[in-house]
Scaffold this active site. Structure first.
Site, PDB file in Angstrom:
ATOM      1  N   HIS A  23      34.890  51.311  41.300  1.00  0.00           N
ATOM      2  CA  HIS A  23      33.833  50.717  40.311  1.00  0.00           C
ATOM      3  C   HIS A  23      32.628  51.357  39.667  1.00  0.00           C
ATOM      4  O   HIS A  23      31.850  50.295  40.893  1.00  0.00           O
ATOM      5  CB  HIS A  23      34.715  48.897  39.938  1.00  0.00           C
ATOM      6  CG  HIS A  23      35.812  48.731  39.606  1.00  0.00           C
ATOM      7  ND1 HIS A  23      36.622  47.816  39.358  1.00  0.00           N
ATOM      8  CD2 HIS A  23      36.723  49.268  39.146  1.00  0.00           C
ATOM      9  CE1 HIS A  23      37.220  47.798  39.462  1.00  0.00           C
ATOM     10  NE2 HIS A  23      38.220  48.546  38.608  1.00  0.00           N
ATOM     11  N   GLU A  48      29.831  48.519  40.716  1.00  0.00           N
ATOM     12  CA  GLU A  48      29.823  47.752  41.767  1.00  0.00           C
ATOM     13  C   GLU A  48      29.100  48.604  42.713  1.00  0.00           C
ATOM     14  O   GLU A  48      29.491  48.803  44.527  1.00  0.00           O
ATOM     15  CB  GLU A  48      30.731  47.099  42.503  1.00  0.00           C
ATOM     16  CG  GLU A  48      31.483  46.183  41.333  1.00  0.00           C
ATOM     17  CD  GLU A  48      33.330  46.365  41.614  1.00  0.00           C
ATOM     18  OE1 GLU A  48      33.513  45.682  40.410  1.00  0.00           O
ATOM     19  OE2 GLU A  48      33.578  46.497  42.136  1.00  0.00           O
ATOM     20  N   HIS A 105      34.757  46.471  47.067  1.00  0.00           N
ATOM     21  CA  HIS A 105      34.257  46.006  45.598  1.00  0.00           C
ATOM     22  C   HIS A 105      33.107  45.432  45.757  1.00  0.00           C
ATOM     23  O   HIS A 105      32.629  44.138  46.866  1.00  0.00           O
ATOM     24  CB  HIS A 105      35.264  45.469  44.682  1.00  0.00           C
ATOM     25  CG  HIS A 105      36.411  46.583  44.541  1.00  0.00           C
ATOM     26  ND1 HIS A 105      36.543  46.660  43.253  1.00  0.00           N
ATOM     27  CD2 HIS A 105      37.718  46.645  44.870  1.00  0.00           C
ATOM     28  CE1 HIS A 105      37.798  47.272  42.725  1.00  0.00           C
ATOM     29  NE2 HIS A 105      37.953  47.349  44.485  1.00  0.00           N
ATOM     30  N   GLU A 157      35.380  41.677  47.998  1.00  0.00           N
ATOM     31  CA  GLU A 157      34.950  41.275  47.068  1.00  0.00           C
ATOM     32  C   GLU A 157      33.287  41.012  47.663  1.00  0.00           C
ATOM     33  O   GLU A 157      32.827  40.079  48.162  1.00  0.00           O
ATOM     34  CB  GLU A 157      35.555  39.989  46.232  1.00  0.00           C
ATOM     35  CG  GLU A 157      36.323  40.592  45.418  1.00  0.00           C
ATOM     36  CD  GLU A 157      35.788  41.654  44.309  1.00  0.00           C
ATOM     37  OE1 GLU A 157      34.762  42.078  44.354  1.00  0.00           O
ATOM     38  OE2 GLU A 157      37.044  41.373  43.693  1.00  0.00           O
TER      39      GLU A 157
HETATM   40 ZN    ZN Z   1      35.865  46.000  41.049  1.00  0.00          ZN
END
Ligand code: ZN
Length: 1147
Positions: free
Chosen positions: A810, A813, A907, A992
């Site tokens: 992504h 990010e 991420h 994350e």
């Molecule tokens: Zn992500």
């Protein structure tokens, strides 16, 4: 057994006889249900049938006393015993007579209001009893009689809990009758006026009634009433009435026509102006928020000032006729589409539905998505398995071994279309800054055909800052005059063009004079890497921070405190735009698609045509305020959130307001202490090359914009912040988060390759595949070189378990890339832990799964407008090559019996704090979903918890409590789930990292910087050490004993933040206007009855209880509500004192 005398009730039976009738109490000792009906039921049945006024009054009085003293449970109990029906039937009996007995009717209505208020089916019951229109008729007859009218209005209000009842009242002119009862400002009967407004609001719960009110023009009337009560009301006296009027306005504006009518009749201005007065008086504060919400709701929607919602960047996809998607047919999936792997958007209350409960889908490995014959090609990505380590024998000659380590061409695509023939090996490169040859070798890259337009590090956009210094100006002139950009050089090797250029001399001079040493960063190398980066628009300018480099600022950066009422303040400014459009400058000062745009000399200058840049348009709205519109992801029309742009021509010391008006996420950490980041060129040249968290008055809230073409149902949010620039004639960069470009990755990998001791570290950078735009997707192998070339050492090397790490699928990010940078640099370092890890494992790292997205400044997608982290189930080899080949590589590892020990995809998370992992557990998923599958017989290795547990103790930013291991259907095509399910990797994670900061540990209250992000990358490596002792277990299929597992997995789908102090969304029903305190109103009406109205009617049978002692009340209560008697002693005490719990004096 139940007798009532003329003056008071007495209970002649025994308590025992009543016990069995109470369903809620479970006293097993009292087994026998002795009577078929309880005392309460007897009372209620007497109420329905009694013709005798006095005994009915007696019953009503006792009921009222008992109900008003207790909690809702008593009333619920009464409702369960048919209380509502009994009261309704008494109402109908009494009300039907030619001249109803109001002495009886009033207490009856009051009781009905209290009970009905808590009975969800009261409307239907009233219709069945024929009480609805009867009540309306009685109201009509009593409009002159304030107290009676109030009683009827309450009951009507209560009946309206049912839509059909409200419609029935509406069809019978109930709205008109009640509307006529609402007068302009008056001091008398305010109580009844309020009840009338409340009843009117209650009727507006149906579409038909709202439609009626709008078509009759009542909205204008309500506004005028509000205005009148506002301007005439003394300080506080009419606040409840004003509240009720606002509630009516909220309800009528639930329809488009209602909102339009409110705007048409000057509602916005009225609300705005009245609110400004309210702000001046503390007593009126409570009216502000409902008014603000009403204004937000009614402000007309405005299309974004764009010609199209489609991204300004379009990329012709292979095999497809390139067309702009037809947005008429395009389905709006946005609301269903979960944002991240981490469900950032749409916190799902029904998350359990999303958990996979199909045991087959959890356990059975699906067939591979491609034939086996396609797998052997991936052996090229395992160079360590075939490498002969000859350089170990030559270790006395480091130069040679260096080239050996990097011999495998790091720019050549392993898979996908072959790239243009590139010259010699890179072995002769010498990036050492001390080398005199380095400049001449590196600079000309900016003029190669490969980057025909890239006048790399062109300071064009920085001419203003450069011009401030005479020496700089000279250098710029020299550079411009003698080296016209982009016109020299033909297709030549990057390193072979040895031509000096003055332009580059200028850069060198700048670097020599002002550059600071940034570890693992080399500006000239960055420039060389950027020259080869392919972007859709063909970027020719480097953003200064990426080129120059960034060092984390010294010291910590605390989260920004939220200013009280900040959103309100911003909304007022937005409302002013609507009210006074002439005050708005509305001048476009930047347009990505119109470079010829001229802007006023005193406005800010914007620019974003560089790698990772994202700015579609900038519009000056006020002297120091700009609207920022972000570019949608390439080849699509949504996903705006990430931004990165340059700004200059500022006045120092002045605060500028920036509004990013087309954000799409429904909430943001910007409401919880997060700040955007800023980089000042001037600061950098003065030796402080820092991205710093900055910005004040930060707020993120829903706005009134809609897509330019208005065909898509989209909600936009404004991120607003103010910046006060420090320097005159500076050039600054603003970004959503610390940028990390693709070119930065390429340069970083080159530097890492150079930094390692090739006799110790096996570091190999290869190209996994080419992206759609023709950029290479690097894959890095890191492990320890064998101690020797002996069979034993080579065998040990080739049997080390694999750890596969991926990142940056992504593009928005960027924090994930900083964590990955930490991991890569650590694994290449001389740290003893790193050495142990290299000796234990082979690391396979794909540090950027979405290079094209990163380069072109997208937030979420690849160039085909798809979220690559939803493509893992069946990745398309042409459209999603990086995913296709990463998966192919994992299949290959599987096929040669080298299934990775750990897989982790890095991420970033925009709505949660801390760093945490998502893993996959069959058992936890089944438990959490409440599945009926018996998990007792299922075997699951709990080893998936080892890394999170270790990280919890190692990494300050890590939060074990935020981790979970659930497999969701909506995530079935993400890397984590596919690698777990299809590749059988037990430890398959998504990591994350917050965009904001931490709410626990030593970083609590601080925003994370790149230092902390990189540290996280290091700590992740550390945690892998915990697996080394498990290695034996890993290779022998010994079942590991269950370690303790708590079944209470955290629900990750909830936003971890409390609801924002101010509503991000404007709700259809303002929460502040909900829940009128009907009880206290009713009670007040009763109390006041004697004062205001004819006293003769209002005796309320008060004498009935006069003879009762506290004791007898007590026993009566125990008789009627035996199961509720064990309530708080304070209640008992107050009852004994003759004062009910709500302070009402009894009798
Ligand atoms: Zn992500």
């Amino acid at each position: 057994m139940f007798g009532h005398g003329r003056k008071n009730f007495t209970w002649n039976g025994t308590l025992k006889e009543l016990e069995g009738s109470c369903p809620e109490r479970g006293r097993p000792a009292m087994t026998a249900p002795l009577s078929s009906s309880s005392g309460l039921e007897v009372l209620l049945s007497t109420l329905q049938n009694a013709g005798d006024v006095e005994s009915t009054l007696n019953i009503l009085n006792v009921l009222d006393e008992l109900l008003s003293a207790g909690t809702d449970r008593r009333i619920q109990y009464m409702i369960s015993k048919g209380g509502s029906e009994a009261l309704l039937s008494a109402l109908v009996n009494t009300g039907r007579s030619f001249s109803p007995n109001y002495t009886l009717l009033l207490p009856l209505l009051h009781l009905l209001a209290k009970v009905g208020h808590r009975d969800r089916r009261i409307g239907m019951k009233a219709e069945e009893a024929g009480a609805v229109l009867l009540t309306l008729n009685l109201l009509r007859k009593n409009v002159q009689h304030a107290k009676r009218a109030a009683a009827f209005l309450w009951v009507i209000q209560v009946f309206c809990s049912s839509v059909s009842t409200a419609n029935l009242l509406g069809e019978n002119q109930g709205l008109d009758v009640i509307y006529r009862l609402i007068p302009h400002y008056a001091t008398k009967n305010q109580h009844t006026i309020k009840v009338a407004i409340d009843a009117f609001a209650a009727l507006l719960c149906t579409k038909a009634n709202v439609h009626w009110v709008v078509s009759k023009g009542y909205i204008s009337g309500l506004l005028r009433l509000y205005e009148d009560w506002h301007s005439n009301g003394a300080q506080d006296d009419a606040i409840p009435i004003r509240h009720s009027l606002l509630r009516c306005l909220h309800k009528v504006t639930n329809s488009t026509a209602g909102r339009q009518a409110l705007v048409l009749h000057g509602g916005i201005r009225l609300l705005y102006e009245s609110t400004q007065t309210c702000l001046l008086s503390k007593g009126l504060e409570s009216l502000v928020e409902p008014s603000v919400q009403l204004m937000r709701k009614c402000l007309p929607t405005t299309p974004l000032p764009l010609t199209t919602d489609q991204s300004a960047y379009n990329f012709p996809l292979p095999g497809r006729v390139h067309t702009v998607p037809d947005m008429d047919t395009e389905e709006d999936l946005r609301s269903e589409e979960s944002d991240d792997e981490e469900a950032e958007d749409n916190p799902k209350p029904d998350y359990d539905d999303d958990l996979e409960t199909d045991l087959n889908k959890l356990r059975v490995r699906p067939d591979p998505d491609r034939p086996k014959e396609l797998l052997p090609q991936y052996n090229r990505v395992c160079p360590e398995l075939s490498h002969d380590f000859q350089e170990l024998d030559l270790s006395s000659e480091p130069e040679e071994s260096s080239s050996a380590s990097s011999s495998s061409s790091d720019d050549e695509a392993v898979f996908g279309p072959p790239r243009r023939d590139r010259r010699k090996s890179s072995a002769s490169w010498d990036w050492s800054p001390s080398s005199s040859g380095s400049h001449s070798e590196t600079e000309p890259e900016g003029h190669t055909a490969a980057a025909s337009n890239l006048e790399a590090c062109d300071f064009h956009s920085h001419s203003s800052i450069l011009s401030t210094s005479p020496s700089f100006r000279t250098m710029v002139r020299e550079a411009r005059g003698e080296a016209p950009p982009g016109q020299r050089g033909e297709e030549v090797g990057d390193e072979e063009d040895a031509e000096e250029s003055h332009h580059c001399t200028m850069i060198d001079t700048l670097l020599d004079r002002h550059g600071v040493c940034i570890p693992h960063h080399e500006p000239r190398l960055y420039r060389a890497a950027a020259a080869q980066t392919k972007s859709i628009p063909g970027f020719s300018i480097l953003a200064f921070p990426d080129f120059w480099g960034h060092l984390p600022p010294p010291g910590h950066e605390p989260m920004a405190p939220r200013k009280p009422n900040i959103q309100r303040k911003k909304v007022f400014e937005d409302v002013q735009r609507f009210l006074n459009p002439d005050d708005i400058i509305d001048q476009v000062v930047f347009d990505l698609e119109d470079s010829s745009l001229q802007c006023p000399s005193d406005s800010l200058r914007f620019y974003s045509k560089f790698e990772c840049g994202n700015l579609r348009k900038a519009v000056q709205v006020r002297r120091y305020e700009y609207d920022i519109i972000l570019n949608a992801d390439a080849n699509c029309n949504q996903h705006t959130q990430w931004f990165y742009f340059e700004v200059s021509n500022m006045v120092p010391g002045t605060s500028y307001r920036f509004n990013v008006i087309n954000c799409e996420k429904s909430n943001s950490q910007f409401n919880y202490g997060m700040q955007p980041v800023l980089y000042s060129v001037r600061e950098a040249l003065e030796g402080r090359p820092h991205w710093v968290r900055t910005g004040a008055e930060i707020c993120y809230y829903r706005n009134n914009y809609c897509p330019a073409q208005c065909r898509r149902r989209t909600t936009f949010y404004t991120l607003t912040f103010t910046i006060t620039f420090k320097h005159n004639e500076d050039v600054c960069y603003l970004a959503y988060h610390y940028p990390y470009t693709y070119s930065a990755l390429k340069a970083n990998l080159k530097l890492l390759q150079r930094s390692v001791d090739p006799t110790k570290v096996f570091f190999q950078q290869q190209v996994l595949c080419s992206t759609l735009a023709g950029n290479s997707c690097p894959v890095v192998t890191i492990t320890a070189c064998p101690a020797s070339r002996s069979w034993r050492d080579m065998h040990q090397l080739r049997n080390r378990p694999c750890i596969v790490l991926t990142c940056r699928v992504h593009p928005g990010e960027s924090n994930a890339s900083w964590v990955m940078k930490g991991t890569l640099e650590f694994l290449c370092s001389s740290d003893p832990v790193a050495q142990s890890l290299r000796e234990a494992f082979i690391f396979k790292i794909i540090p950027m799964l979405n290079p094209d997205g990163v380069i072109n400044g997208t937030n979420r997608c690849d160039l085909n407008g798809e979220d690559l982290n939803r493509q893992w189930s069946k990745p398309d080899p042409v459209l999603s090559p990086t995913i296709y080949h990463t998966k192919g590589f994992l299949y290959y590892l599987n096929s040669i019996g080298r299934t990775p020990l750990v897989f982790c995809d890095y991420h970033g998370h925009s709505r949660k704090k801390n760093v945490f992992l998502y893993g996959c557990s069959l058992k936890e998923t089944l438990w959490q979903s409440g599945s009926a599958v018996n998990t007792m017989g299922l075997k699951e290795d709990p080893g998936y918890r080892t890394i999170p547990k270790t990280l919890d103790s190692l990494a300050p930013a890590f939060s074990f409590n935020s981790c979970n291991y659930l497999v969701e259907k909506s995530r079935s095509s993400t890397a984590r789930v596919v690698v777990w399910r299809e590749m059988g990797v037990l430890r398959s994670y998504t990591m994350e990292s917050t965009h904001n900061g931490c709410d626990q540990g030593i970083y609590k209250g601080l925003q994370t910087g790149t230092r902390e992000l990189q540290e996280m990358g290091v700590k992740f490596c550390h945690s892998l050490l915990s697996l080394t002792k498990d290695l034996k277990a890993f290779y022998s299929p010994r079942t590991i004993n269950h370690i303790d597992m708590d079944h209470k997995s955290h629900n990750c789908f909830e936003d971890d933040e409390p609801p924002c102090v101010e509503q991000i969304e404007y709700s259809t029903d303002c929460p502040l206007l909900k829940g009128t305190d009907l009880d206290s109103d009713v009670n007040r009406n009763m109390a006041r009855a004697d004062e205001e109205e004819d006293g003769d009617e209002g005796q309320r049978g008060g004498t009935l209880c006069r003879g009762s002692t506290g004791q007898s009340q007590q026993s009566m209560k125990s008789y009627l509500f035996p199961h509720l008697m064990r309530q708080s002693s304070s209640e008992k005490r107050s009852m004994c004192n003759g004062v009910s719990a709500n302070g009402q004096i009894m009798s």
